[in-house]
Design an enzyme around this catalytic site. Sequence first.
Site, mmCIF file in Angstrom:
data_model
loop_
_atom_site.group_PDB
_atom_site.id
_atom_site.type_symbol
_atom_site.label_atom_id
_atom_site.label_comp_id
_atom_site.label_asym_id
_atom_site.label_seq_id
_atom_site.Cartn_x
_atom_site.Cartn_y
_atom_site.Cartn_z
ATOM 1 N N HIS A 36 -11.962 11.704 -13.356
ATOM 2 C CA HIS A 36 -11.357 12.638 -12.459
ATOM 3 C C HIS A 36 -12.143 13.579 -11.710
ATOM 4 O O HIS A 36 -13.153 13.913 -12.200
ATOM 5 C CB HIS A 36 -9.966 13.230 -13.237
ATOM 6 C CG HIS A 36 -9.166 13.980 -12.615
ATOM 7 N ND1 HIS A 36 -9.386 15.067 -11.820
ATOM 8 C CD2 HIS A 36 -7.802 13.574 -12.200
ATOM 9 C CE1 HIS A 36 -8.212 15.357 -11.103
ATOM 10 N NE2 HIS A 36 -7.311 14.474 -11.303
ATOM 11 N N GLU A 79 -8.176 8.826 -5.329
ATOM 12 C CA GLU A 79 -7.787 10.194 -5.131
ATOM 13 C C GLU A 79 -8.637 11.135 -4.223
ATOM 14 O O GLU A 79 -9.675 11.945 -5.018
ATOM 15 C CB GLU A 79 -7.719 10.854 -6.603
ATOM 16 C CG GLU A 79 -6.733 10.287 -7.569
ATOM 17 C CD GLU A 79 -6.346 11.278 -8.581
ATOM 18 O OE1 GLU A 79 -4.908 11.483 -8.668
ATOM 19 O OE2 GLU A 79 -7.037 11.623 -9.280
HETATM 20 C C1 PEP Z 1 -4.321 14.600 -10.064
HETATM 21 O O1 PEP Z 1 -4.927 15.635 -10.416
HETATM 22 O O2 PEP Z 1 -4.813 13.636 -10.397
HETATM 23 C C2 PEP Z 1 -3.413 14.570 -9.008
HETATM 24 C C3 PEP Z 1 -3.016 13.438 -8.364
HETATM 25 O O3 PEP Z 1 -2.739 16.059 -8.875
HETATM 26 P P1 PEP Z 1 -1.655 16.057 -7.697
HETATM 27 O O4 PEP Z 1 -0.628 15.122 -8.061
HETATM 28 O O5 PEP Z 1 -1.057 17.607 -8.262
HETATM 29 O O6 PEP Z 1 -2.209 16.453 -6.147
#
Ligand code: PEP
Length: 239
Positions: A88, A160
């Site tokens: 992450h 992400e």
């Molecule tokens: C994450 O931290 O993996 C994430 C998707 O956070 P958020 O949905 O708050 O953007």
Amino acid sequence: MSKIVVGNLKMSLTKHQVEDYVSIINKEKFENVDLILCPSFIHILMFNSKNYSVGAQNVFYEQLGPYTGEISAMQLKEIGVNYVIIGHSERRTIFNETNSIINKKINACLDNNIKVILCIGENKEQKDSNETSNVLKKQIEEALYGIKSSNLQNIIIAYEPVYSIGTGNALTKDEIKSNILYIKSIINNNFNSDCKVIYGGSVNKENANDIIDVCDGIMVGKMSNDAKEFIKLLSIVNM
Ligand code: PEP
């Protein structure tokens, strides 16, 4: 086809809040959602329904030994954990996790029959200097170095973009689609195999429908922390 939804609860809830959370979420069942809830280590055993899988948010790559404060894949498997989030962006930036450490953690999980949710994504600087493709390719190739093609079925890639996490600014459907297709093409070229790719970064009730249209599912941080709100989001994905 079912969509994957990963709820990343981060370090956000107290024990009492988790008790409430579990009592609400355990009553729900979503036929078209593969739900994976990832609480803090100390709350894992409180998540006790067959309606979802339980994941951890981190793991150490050694099996047993003098590693104060760490938790191994073997120990997680023993208590029923089936998934681990690895790489992450919060761990890459705050805890200096490199692709090489991430690779060791992935191997430790696969060796212990735990599935991996591998997070990748460019930061804002990299996006602005048109480095997104190179960054994603490097993250995938180094994290998955030496992994057998047959193991790709045990890995979910969570795309992400760092500047999107927790900001309220999700990427557009078109941006997500093109980056997800790119990630799938790298996997295909390197492993001659498919892999599930999900999107994470400010997913909410308003944008979820559009986003799940172009990927295999979503990873949700903030919106997964409130069980009632999360259930509304899950109902949208379930449709
Ligand atoms: C994450 O931290 O993996 C994430 C998707 O956070 P958020 O949905 O708050 O953007």
